[in-house]
Every structure is written in structure tokens, then in C-alpha cells.
Design a protein around this motif. Structure first.
Motif, PDB file in Angstrom:
ATOM      1  N   TYR A  96       0.844  -1.190   0.000  1.00 59.37           N
ATOM      2  CA  TYR A  96       0.000   0.000   0.000  1.00 59.37           C
ATOM      3  C   TYR A  96       0.884   1.246   0.000  1.00 59.37           C
ATOM      4  O   TYR A  96       2.036   1.205   0.437  1.00 59.37           O
ATOM      5  CB  TYR A  96      -0.896   0.036   1.244  1.00 59.37           C
ATOM      6  N   SER A  97       0.307   2.333  -0.467  1.00 53.75           N
ATOM      7  CA  SER A  97       0.951   3.649  -0.333  1.00 53.75           C
ATOM      8  C   SER A  97       0.287   4.366   0.831  1.00 53.75           C
ATOM      9  O   SER A  97      -0.932   4.295   0.999  1.00 53.75           O
ATOM     10  CB  SER A  97       0.784   4.481  -1.610  1.00 53.75           C
ATOM     11  N   TYR A  98       1.090   5.074   1.635  1.00 56.76           N
ATOM     12  CA  TYR A  98       0.579   5.691   2.857  1.00 56.76           C
ATOM     13  C   TYR A  98       0.722   7.208   2.814  1.00 56.76           C
ATOM     14  O   TYR A  98       1.735   7.735   2.328  1.00 56.76           O
ATOM     15  CB  TYR A  98       1.300   5.116   4.073  1.00 56.76           C
ATOM     16  N   SER A  99      -0.278   7.876   3.340  1.00 57.11           N
ATOM     17  CA  SER A  99      -0.298   9.335   3.336  1.00 57.11           C
ATOM     18  C   SER A  99       0.846   9.904   4.160  1.00 57.11           C
ATOM     19  O   SER A  99       1.173   9.399   5.244  1.00 57.11           O
ATOM     20  CB  SER A  99      -1.634   9.840   3.893  1.00 57.11           C
ATOM     21  N   ALA A 100       1.452  10.976   3.651  1.00 60.12           N
ATOM     22  CA  ALA A 100       2.542  11.640   4.377  1.00 60.12           C
ATOM     23  C   ALA A 100       2.046  12.317   5.645  1.00 60.12           C
ATOM     24  O   ALA A 100       2.854  12.718   6.487  1.00 60.12           O
ATOM     25  CB  ALA A 100       3.207  12.669   3.465  1.00 60.12           C
ATOM     26  N   SER A 101       0.724  12.413   5.822  1.00 55.68           N
ATOM     27  CA  SER A 101       0.168  13.063   7.010  1.00 55.68           C
ATOM     28  C   SER A 101       0.467  12.291   8.286  1.00 55.68           C
ATOM     29  O   SER A 101       0.317  12.819   9.382  1.00 55.68           O
ATOM     30  CB  SER A 101      -1.351  13.231   6.866  1.00 55.68           C
ATOM     31  N   ILE A 102       0.915  11.038   8.164  1.00 58.00           N
ATOM     32  CA  ILE A 102       1.239  10.264   9.352  1.00 58.00           C
ATOM     33  C   ILE A 102       2.678  10.493   9.795  1.00 58.00           C
ATOM     34  O   ILE A 102       3.141   9.882  10.769  1.00 58.00           O
ATOM     35  CB  ILE A 102       0.988   8.756   9.144  1.00 58.00           C
ATOM     36  N   GLY A 103       3.395  11.376   9.104  1.00 60.16           N
ATOM     37  CA  GLY A 103       4.764  11.697   9.508  1.00 60.16           C
ATOM     38  C   GLY A 103       5.798  10.743   8.956  1.00 60.16           C
ATOM     39  O   GLY A 103       6.942  10.735   9.394  1.00 60.16           O
ATOM     40  N   ILE A 104       5.420   9.942   7.972  1.00 64.25           N
ATOM     41  CA  ILE A 104       6.352   9.010   7.328  1.00 64.25           C
ATOM     42  C   ILE A 104       6.264   9.236   5.822  1.00 64.25           C
ATOM     43  O   ILE A 104       5.173   9.312   5.261  1.00 64.25           O
ATOM     44  CB  ILE A 104       6.001   7.550   7.657  1.00 64.25           C
ATOM     45  N   GLY A 105       7.402   9.332   5.164  1.00 72.17           N
ATOM     46  CA  GLY A 105       7.398   9.625   3.739  1.00 72.17           C
ATOM     47  C   GLY A 105       7.073  11.084   3.480  1.00 72.17           C
ATOM     48  O   GLY A 105       7.071  11.916   4.389  1.00 72.17           O
ATOM     49  N   SER A 106       6.781  11.405   2.231  1.00 68.33           N
ATOM     50  CA  SER A 106       6.460  12.786   1.867  1.00 68.33           C
ATOM     51  C   SER A 106       5.333  12.780   0.845  1.00 68.33           C
ATOM     52  O   SER A 106       4.963  11.735   0.306  1.00 68.33           O
ATOM     53  CB  SER A 106       7.692  13.488   1.282  1.00 68.33           C
ATOM     54  N   ALA A 107       4.802  13.971   0.575  1.00 68.91           N
ATOM     55  CA  ALA A 107       3.700  14.078  -0.383  1.00 68.91           C
ATOM     56  C   ALA A 107       4.156  13.674  -1.785  1.00 68.91           C
ATOM     57  O   ALA A 107       3.391  13.095  -2.558  1.00 68.91           O
ATOM     58  CB  ALA A 107       3.149  15.495  -0.387  1.00 68.91           C
ATOM     59  N   THR A 108       5.407  13.973  -2.115  1.00 72.30           N
ATOM     60  CA  THR A 108       5.917  13.641  -3.449  1.00 72.30           C
ATOM     61  C   THR A 108       6.448  12.220  -3.529  1.00 72.30           C
ATOM     62  O   THR A 108       6.452  11.610  -4.593  1.00 72.30           O
ATOM     63  CB  THR A 108       7.027  14.623  -3.859  1.00 72.30           C
ATOM     64  N   THR A 109       6.901  11.696  -2.384  1.00 71.26           N
ATOM     65  CA  THR A 109       7.416  10.315  -2.341  1.00 71.26           C
ATOM     66  C   THR A 109       6.814   9.596  -1.146  1.00 71.26           C
ATOM     67  O   THR A 109       7.451   9.452  -0.096  1.00 71.26           O
ATOM     68  CB  THR A 109       8.953  10.302  -2.245  1.00 71.26           C
ATOM     69  N   PRO A 110       5.578   9.149  -1.275  1.00 74.51           N
ATOM     70  CA  PRO A 110       4.928   8.490  -0.135  1.00 74.51           C
ATOM     71  C   PRO A 110       5.587   7.160   0.201  1.00 74.51           C
ATOM     72  O   PRO A 110       6.142   6.492  -0.674  1.00 74.51           O
ATOM     73  CB  PRO A 110       3.479   8.300  -0.614  1.00 74.51           C
ATOM     74  N   PHE A 111       5.529   6.817   1.474  1.00 78.70           N
ATOM     75  CA  PHE A 111       6.056   5.525   1.901  1.00 78.70           C
ATOM     76  C   PHE A 111       5.156   4.412   1.363  1.00 78.70           C
ATOM     77  O   PHE A 111       3.941   4.497   1.427  1.00 78.70           O
ATOM     78  CB  PHE A 111       6.123   5.456   3.430  1.00 78.70           C
ATOM     79  N   LYS A 112       5.791   3.368   0.827  1.00 80.51           N
ATOM     80  CA  LYS A 112       5.053   2.225   0.316  1.00 80.51           C
ATOM     81  C   LYS A 112       5.539   0.966   1.026  1.00 80.51           C
ATOM     82  O   LYS A 112       6.744   0.791   1.236  1.00 80.51           O
ATOM     83  CB  LYS A 112       5.250   2.075  -1.192  1.00 80.51           C
ATOM     84  N   GLY A 113       4.615   0.109   1.398  1.00 81.12           N
ATOM     85  CA  GLY A 113       5.014  -1.116   2.069  1.00 81.12           C
ATOM     86  C   GLY A 113       3.828  -1.979   2.429  1.00 81.12           C
ATOM     87  O   GLY A 113       2.671  -1.592   2.281  1.00 81.12           O
ATOM     88  N   THR A 114       4.131  -3.170   2.901  1.00 76.30           N
ATOM     89  CA  THR A 114       3.111  -4.095   3.373  1.00 76.30           C
ATOM     90  C   THR A 114       2.649  -3.671   4.755  1.00 76.30           C
ATOM     91  O   THR A 114       3.200  -2.741   5.356  1.00 76.30           O
ATOM     92  CB  THR A 114       3.681  -5.518   3.437  1.00 76.30           C
ATOM     93  N   PHE A 115       1.674  -4.380   5.276  1.00 79.27           N
ATOM     94  CA  PHE A 115       1.228  -4.087   6.631  1.00 79.27           C
ATOM     95  C   PHE A 115       2.372  -4.283   7.615  1.00 79.27           C
ATOM     96  O   PHE A 115       2.615  -3.449   8.487  1.00 79.27           O
ATOM     97  CB  PHE A 115       0.053  -4.987   7.021  1.00 79.27           C
TER      98      PHE A 115
END
Length: 628
Positions: free
Chosen positions: A529-548
Motif C-alpha cells: 500500500y501507499s501511505y499518506s505523508a500526514s502520518i509523519g512518514i514519507g512525503s507528499a511527493t514520495t509516499p512511503f510504500k510497504g506491506t502491513f
């Protein structure tokens, strides 16, 4: 020099020496007193008509390095800010638990995963089915508890702001009273204001722990105090601050600069200069304990809650939604895909990749919703993602809505779509004409669609939102309800009542079929999944991607790094503050050797002046005896 002048001069010398002796004795007596500043008193020759006729003591002054005092107060505010953050973040880190702790979220998820693995190999074991449900309950219970811990820290921050405001008001009142006394006593000429200034400084020093302040000297010995942005706190009149503390803080409570949207307290100047100014809205308080409490309440801990909510949301979506890929179909005039969309509900997505008539490639993510406002591009964390809503309440079926959007995007009319239903199965058909020499085409169709407990699919709502009884999809009645989900998530009551649902995905599922538990394991361990940068991980331009599992590890690592960084900042700031404190204290400390030397000098001076008086007395006696 006339004898009378000698007497007068010697008397003034004795009076001045007595005053200096008083100052020196006060220094010696208070050598170890906290907050005492060494006092000095100089003397000036009394001159009239170019003739010295005596000596007088000047006003008592304090020996203190004002520049170091100013630097130390600034550093103390920064230290208080850093220490406050470390205390809260360390508490949060302890709630998460060490990675190898049996109570950590990682360990509890590991237990759940191990139980699923066992269930996949022995699906007909009723004890293992029950263990899988219990492990799932332990997992959501830990999420519930962590969410409560985060909100307790936010509640504590809210209360601490209220307490800090009360203390600041008390300090400003004390400073105002002492400042007026300093000015009044100082107006008396030689009257010492040093003790009053020490008390005033002690109150200002404490005030600097709560906020970043700037102190300005005023004529007559008074002072003015402002925040570093210039907001006035005291200048002859002290302001009074107010804080509208909220009784209960939970994930739904947020701070906003708009009062109509704000559900947490803010600090205002309620009386005095600048009355009505909102210090949080203006960003006037930039350091000290209050700034740290606000940042924790409105940013740091909000991010922590968002991370927990995202963990809960991913846990629910990964287990309750199936990833479906379209099947290629075509005839002499059209080519496209069909996709089983049975169970499609609001929040589910269908992604269609296409090529327009010119050969340009594109993709649209279609999000199902039920009336109201259609989801926009911000629904997904992917930058540049094109999102189009498909209204499940519309008279136009899903297939036609998708085709219309594709035609609008390509500026043509190549695409068509429809939905057919057979029993409980609904299928969407999407196609493009192949008759023209140049035409658009559909290259792939994939969907993420919700499944029920026993509708023939391996995915099922194992984890549900306790407030709705349904699995999280991203939308509930047109609204994203992710905020606070970690506190509400629970194991589906139907599964708790019938643990066999952890295996049986249909009425005819064989007792030895471990497909469902294995599919759940695969979804949690492999689905990205791709995760919103609003959680303080990754960024708006490069969202964090990973499994659960990857998300879980990233959150734990982020929390650990946050505490470590905060501790490093606090340690570094502590060194600076300690050094400045030492210089500040040394600049006003009493050295007994110095005072004893001064005492000897004063004793000599006193004796010399007394000798002058004695000689003058003898001369006067001789003169009087002459006329007897």
C-alpha cells in the motif's frame, strides 16, 4: 583646612565606610544564598567651589553580567522545550514497548501471524480457530490501548498548558509588584533596590521556562517584558492570559486557527495590552514549556495517533478486501475487460489503465461513493493520481460512469461500459471499439473490493470499525472515518461467535481447506500500500510504500528515532544551558576572599577617618585650653 572642615570630612568618610561595611557584611552573610547577587557600593568626592569637602556613598548596585543573563534565559526556554518533549516522547516510546517485548505491537502481531500460519496448515482444528480469534482480539486490544495512551498524553498536555498559564499569570503579577517597588525605592536616591531586583529576576527566570521572553530596561530601574515576536507581556501593566481548557481530549479533538473548527484550548490575552490576541493563532509562543505542550498536543501526538489509525485501517482493509484483476474479452469490433465487482461498496476502488487514440497512456482510479460529494485526487496518497468518483446511488450504472469518464479524459467516444448481474454476482464490462484505424484501448482493470464472511472469497471482515460494525474502506457515508479508528477497531462479532469463519469462506468449504487463513497471511505480508505523508512518514511527493508488516516496522522505527533525536537535542541544549548558568551564577557570586580583603581595607579606612576625628578633637581641646 579649618579644623571644622576636617571634622566634617572625616565624619562623611566614616558614614560612607559604614555603608560600605554594611554592603560587605551582607555579601558575606549571603555568600551561599540562592538567587543573591553580589552588591557593591562606590563613593564619590563631595565637591563645591572647586574644593573637596567630603565623600558620599553612591547607590548600591549589583554585580551581574546582563548579557549572559539574557543568553541564559533564552537557552533555558529552549532547554525547557526540549526536556518537555523528551519526557512525553519517552513515555510514548515506553507505551509502544521494546521490539523484543511480549507486550509490543510487533510481538503481538507476530503471535497473530504465527497462529494464522498454524491455522493454514490445520484448518479443521477448532482449538486453532479459537486461538486465531483470540490472537486477533489481543492485536486490536493493544491498538485500542495504545490509542488511549496517546490521547492520555494529549489530555495531559492540555492540562499542563492550563497549569502553565495560571503560573505565568502569577509570575507576571509578582514581577509587576516588584517592578513598581524597585522604581519607587530607587527614586529615593541612595536606597538600595538590589534585593528587590534579585526577587524580580528570580520571577523572570522562572517565567523564561514557560515561554521565550525578551526583557528591556526602562528608565528609573523598571523593566518591560515581551515575547520574542514583540507581543507585550508587561510594561507598567501586566497582561492576563486565559486558556479555555477542554475537559475531554480524544482523537476527534483538534486545534484550528478557526474558532468554529477548534475543539481544543487556545491561549489569549484576556486583559491588558493586546487584549484579545490569540497567542497560539499568531504563533507568538515559540519556545519554552508551553510551546512544547502545544506541539505535542497538536502535532507530535496527532501524528502518533494517525500512525496507529493507519495501522488499524490497513489491518482492516488488507483482510476484508480482495484484489481482483479484470479478464480480457473482445469480439470483431470491441476489446476490453470484465471484472467481478460483487460486494463493491463506498471506498472501494477500481483502477483503469488506458491508451487514447493518439497512443498516449493514462490511468484513472475510480472510487465508489454513495451520493454527496465525489472523492477528489487527495483520496489516494499517490502524487498526481487522477481520482474519479462512481456514484453507487446513480441511475447510471458503474460501467457507464467509468466509460463516460474515460471518454471525457480522452476527448473521444471510443469507450463503453455496462454492469450485468447473475444471482449474487455483479460483473462490469469495459470495452473500446476497434473499428477505426486509430482508437483508444483499455490495457488493464484491477479492483480492491470488499468481501463478506461467506460469499465465496477468501477476504472477509475480520476486523471492523466498532462504531459501524463494518470493515474500514476509506469512506463511511461519504466521510473518511480513519481518525480514531485505532480506538474503535474490534474483531467482527460474527467471527467471535463462530471461529470457523476464519476458515469457511462458503457454505461448501471443505474442513481441511486452509485457503482463507493463507490468503489473509499473504495479504498482510505481501500486499503493498501507499501511505499518506500526514502520518509523519514519507512525503507528499514520495509516499512511503510497504506491506502491513512493513508499515508496522516503519512506525516503530520512526517512534524510536523520534525519541533518540529529541534526547540528542535535549542533551546538547542542556550543555549550553548549564555552561551559561555557570557563567551567570559566577558573574554575581560572592567570593569570600575578596570580601574579606575589602573588609580589611574598610577597617583601615574607618580607623584612618577615626584618627582624623581624634586629632581634630585634640586640636579643638588645645585651642579651648588656650583661652582658659
Amino acid at each position: 583646612m579649618p579644623v571644622s572642615s576636617a571634622l566634617s570630612t572625616a565624619l562623611s568618610g566614616i558614614r560612607t565606610t559604614q555603608q560600605q561595611l554594611g554592603v560587605t557584611s551582607a555579601n558575606i552573610a549571603n555568600a551561599k544564598s540562592t538567587g543573591y547577587s553580589r552588591q557593591t557600593i562606590s563613593s564619590t568626592a563631595q565637591v563645591a567651589n572647586s574644593r573637596v569637602y567630603g565623600v558620599e556613598a553612591n547607590q548600591v548596585t549589583r554585580e551581574i553580567n546582563l548579557l549572559v543573563q539574557k543568553q541564559w534565559r533564552t537557552s533555558q526556554a529552549n532547554s525547557a522545550y526540549a526536556d518537555t518533549r523528551v519526557t512525553a516522547l519517552s513515555a510514548l516510546d515506553s507505551y509502544w514497548g521494546a521490539p523484543n517485548s511480549s507486550s509490543s505491537l510487533n510481538s503481538i502481531y507476530g503471535d497473530f501471524s504465527t497462529t494464522l500460519q498454524k491455522l493454514a496448515t490445520t484448518p479443521n482444528d477448532t482449538a486453532t480457530q479459537g486461538s486465531a480469534v483470540s490472537a486477533a482480539q489481543n492485536l486490536v486490544s493493544r491498538l485500542n490501548q495504545l490509542s488511549g495512551d496517546v490521547q492520555s498524553l494529549r489530555q495531559e498536555a492540555e492540562s499542563n498548558i492550563a497549569n502553565a498559564v495560571s503560573r505565568v499569570n502569577a509570575l507576571l503579577s509578582t514581577i509587576a509588584d516588584l517592578d513598581k517597588q524597585v522604581v519607587a525605592v530607587g527614586a529615593g536616591g541612595t536606597n538600595s533596590t538590589s534585593a528587590l531586583q534579585d526577587k524580580r529576576d528570580a520571577a523572570i527566570d522562572e517565567l523564561s521556562e514557560y515561554m521565550d521572553i525578551h526583557v528591556t530596561d526602562q528608565p528609573g530601574g523598571g523593566i518591560a517584558i515581551s515575547l520574542t515576536d514583540g507581543t507585550q507581556l508587561y510594561d507598567d501593566v501586566a497582561v492576563t492570559l486565559s486558556f479555555d481548557q477542554q475537559g475531554v481530549v480524544d482523537a476527534s479533538r483538534v486545534y484550528s486557527t478557526e474558532d468554529s473548527q477548534r475543539s481544543l484550548g487556545t491561549i489569549r490575552i484576556s486583559s491588558g495590552p493586546g487584549s484579545g490576541v490569540d497567542l497560539f493563532k499568531s504563533g507568538s509562543i515559540r519556545s519554552g514549556k508551553i510551546a512544547a505542550y502545544k506541539e505535542l498536543r497538536d502535532e507530535t501526538l496527532v501524528n502518533a495517533q494517525a500512525q496507529l489509525d493507519t495501522i488499524a485501517a490497513t489491518l482492516s482493509k488488507a483482510t476484508s478486501t480482495r484484489q481482483a484483476s479484470g479478464t480480457a474479452v473482445g469480439d470483431a469490433t470491441t476489446a476490453g475487460y470484465t471484472l467481478d465487482i460483487s460486494g463493491l461498496t463506498e471506498g472501494n476502488t477500481l483502477k483503469v489503465e488506458y491508451t487514447d487514440a493518439s497512443g498516449a497512456k493514462g490511468a484513472i482510479t475510480f472510487v465508489a461513493y454513495k451520493g454527496g460529494t465525489a472523492p477528489g485526487n487527495g483520496f489516494t496518497p499517490e502524487p498526481g493520481d487522477t481520482v474519479v468518483g462512481i456514484d453507487l446511488t446513480s441511475a447510471t450504472d458503474v460501467g457507464a460512469q467509468i466509460a463516460n469518464a474515460l471518454n471525457a479524459a480522452t476527448g473521444g467516444s471510443d469507450f463503453s461500459g455496462s454492469v450485468s448481474t447473475s444471482g449474487s454476482t455483479s460483473t462490469v464490462s469495459l470495452s473500446a471499439t476497434t473499428v477505426p484505424a486509430s482508437h483508444g484501448s483499455i490495457t488493464s482493470v484491477v479492483g480492491e473490493i470488499s468481501s463478506g464472511e461467506q460469499d465465496g472469497y477468501q477476504a472477509y471482515p475480520l476486523f471492523v470499525d466498532g462504531s459501524t460494525g463494518k470493515a474500514y474502506t476509506g469512506l463511511t457515508n461519504g466521510t473518511d472515518t480513519i481518525t480514531g479508528l485505532a480506538a474503535r477497531i474490534s474483531v467482527n462479532p460474527k467471527v467471535v461467535a463462530d471461529p470457523s469463519l476464519t476458515v469457511k469462506y462458503g457454505s461448501d468449504t471443505l474442513s481441511g481447506d486452509g485457503t482463507r487463513p493463507q490468503a489473509i497471511l499473504d495479504a498482510l505480508d505481501s500486499r503493498v500500500y501507499s501511505y499518506s505523508a500526514s502520518i509523519g512518514i514519507g512525503s507528499a511527493t514520495t509516499p512511503f510504500k510497504g506491506t502491513f508488516e512493513g508499515l508496522l516496522s516503519q512506525v516503530v522505527n520512526t517512534q524510536g528515532a523520534l525519541v533518540e533525536d529529541a534526547q540528542n537535542v535535549a542533551d546538547g541544549q542542556s550543555v549550553v544551558t548549564s555552561n551559561l548558568k555557570e557563567r551567570y551564577d559566577n558573574s554575581r557570586s560572592v567570593d569570600l576572599d575578596t570580601e574579606l580583603m575589602a573588609l580589611i581595607q574598610l577597617q583601615t579606612s574607618y580607623s584612618a577617618n577615626a584618627r582624623v576625628l581624634s586629632v581634630a578633637q585634640e586640636l579643638m581641646d588645645t585651642l579651648m585650653n588656650t583661652f582658659k
